[in-house]
Design an enzyme around this catalytic site. Sequence first.
Site, PDB file in Angstrom:
ATOM      1  N   LYS A 197       0.847  -1.206   0.000  1.00 14.02           N
ATOM      2  CA  LYS A 197       0.000   0.000   0.000  1.00 14.02           C
ATOM      3  C   LYS A 197       0.878   1.252   0.000  1.00 14.02           C
ATOM      4  CE  LYS A 197      -3.959   1.937   2.568  1.00 14.02           C
ATOM      5  NZ  LYS A 197      -4.850   1.765   3.716  1.00 14.02           N
ATOM      6  N   SER A 251      -9.701   1.843   2.832  1.00  7.45           N
ATOM      7  CA  SER A 251      -8.813   2.560   1.937  1.00  7.45           C
ATOM      8  C   SER A 251      -7.771   1.678   1.250  1.00  7.45           C
ATOM      9  CB  SER A 251      -8.091   3.662   2.719  1.00  7.45           C
ATOM     10  OG  SER A 251      -7.284   3.090   3.736  1.00  7.45           O
ATOM     11  N   SER A 295      -9.976  -0.542   6.994  1.00  5.98           N
ATOM     12  CA  SER A 295      -9.418  -0.425   5.644  1.00  5.98           C
ATOM     13  C   SER A 295      -8.733  -1.653   5.077  1.00  5.98           C
ATOM     14  CB  SER A 295      -8.442   0.741   5.584  1.00  5.98           C
ATOM     15  OG  SER A 295      -9.162   1.920   5.419  1.00  5.98           O
TER      16      SER A 295
HETATM   17  N1  GLN Z   1     -13.220   3.989   6.350  1.00  7.68           N
HETATM   18  C1  GLN Z   1     -12.558   4.442   7.536  1.00  7.68           C
HETATM   19  C2  GLN Z   1     -12.226   5.903   7.406  1.00  7.68           C
HETATM   20  O1  GLN Z   1     -12.491   6.469   6.389  1.00  7.68           O
HETATM   21  C3  GLN Z   1     -11.374   3.614   7.821  1.00  7.68           C
HETATM   22  C4  GLN Z   1     -10.159   4.021   7.092  1.00  7.68           C
HETATM   23  C5  GLN Z   1      -8.984   3.177   7.428  1.00  7.68           C
HETATM   24  O2  GLN Z   1      -9.113   2.132   8.071  1.00  7.68           O
HETATM   25  N2  GLN Z   1      -7.813   3.649   7.032  1.00  7.68           N
HETATM   26  O3  GLN Z   1     -11.693   6.489   8.311  1.00  7.68           O
END
Ligand code: GLN
Length: 472
Positions: A79, A154, A178
């Site tokens: 990532k 994400s 994410s």
């Molecule tokens: N969807 C969550 C957010 O937007 C989690 C994001 C993540 O785990 N990096 O904060």
Amino acid sequence: MSFFEKSVEEVVKDVQNGDVSAASLVEKSLKIISEKNGEINAFITVCDDYARKTAQNLDKLSAQDKKKLPLCGIPVAVKDNISTKGIRTTCGSKMLENYVPTYDAHVVEELKKAGAIIVGKTNMDEFAMGSSNETSYFGIVKNPRDLQRVPGGSSGGSAAAVAADMAPLAIGSDTGGSIRQPASYCGIVGLKPTYGFVSRYGLIAFASSLDQIGPMAQTVDDMEYLLRIIATSDSRDSTNCGKSYAGFEQKDVKNAIIGLPKEYLSDDLPANVRKLFDEKVKYLKDKGAKFIDISLENMKHAIATYYVVATAEASSNLSRFDGVRFGFRSKEGKTLDEMFKFTRAQGFGEEVKRRIMLGTYVLSSGYYDAYYLKAAQVRSLIVKDFENAFAKCDVILSPVTPSPAFKIGEIGDPLQMYLNDIYTVSVNLAGCSGLSLPMGKVDGLPVGIQVMAANFKGEYAYAVSKELEKTN
Ligand code: GLN
């Protein structure tokens, strides 16, 4: 289809024995990436030259030296919020579009030491903020299972890369879901390990008390194999548990006590997802697992708590992007103060700015007690809920998301988007682990089941996940 016909561990043995070359694995990965990435957009950067050169060097090693490398020749996607020395690391943002780290993250060091080959850096929501991979400066990622739909976020690029066979393994990060949510939407396996299990050294911080790096793969065993490589002790991350993971103790599902949280399984859960979930529960019951009803009472506050804590920490972490020390600097502005303002206004996307403003607000004097302090207090209640539950059971089961992947552009309202994280954020607030694996299909699209375990107690989660995987 899967990248390998066998497990990663078995392919590594083939490479070590000289039956398969690292070069051929890299070529396979790069070929699929070149065929599919134009459409799917899972990678921001593809490291062709680096990957080919590394493969050549590995292939020159003696059999004895190859045997010391537990990921010898295996392509891995990383990532793009995880620092890679000499390879740009953008965090999905214009702010870091041309940022090239001078050092490797701990997990990257471990991958390299193990003989893995980084084939590219995967697309992501900007600064890991999002649940759909629509907020990346480098464009939307498409779900390989249905190109009209989001892959989740994400770590959507990492999930899409694994689901589309561009790489057999990937690394993601999980602050509120994410790793698990995109794994669910793309029909792969992903783990948010216990907080502190995998060093965050070199991970570009979003919300430091929630962020955790974790493995993504096509099978539970491959995921666990990758975990063994990256979960090693590291003193450079003060929150690292300081122990290296050597593999889970084998447990039998028939001795498992599994908790079913009533708050996760309310009438709000759509019937088609519920049906799949109930089938899995029945299957595990038939295998001899014992089920109990549990309550995670404060789960109703989890989304609100998460979005206060996460944005507060993000507003502080992202203050370092000011045009002076990292990445993008606006050419506009006559004074230093103006340069800061233009840089941040032009370098960050809409969602990141929304979170910085929200986070700054909840931390500001006058509102701190009402929002941040309250959230911190509720967070400790959520921790207690999990502690009480895990005093009675070995794992907790739930869906990962209320529905399968939604259509690109379908959710425009940020609050509606945040609700996607309903089943995942409490695990990050509590610090415990959550594993996402496929549980079947709804309308032809994959949905995942979440296997949660107490801090550093993944044995039963692993056993239950392996058993559940047999039904897919
Ligand atoms: N969807 C969550 C957010 O937007 C989690 C994001 C993540 O785990 N990096 O904060």
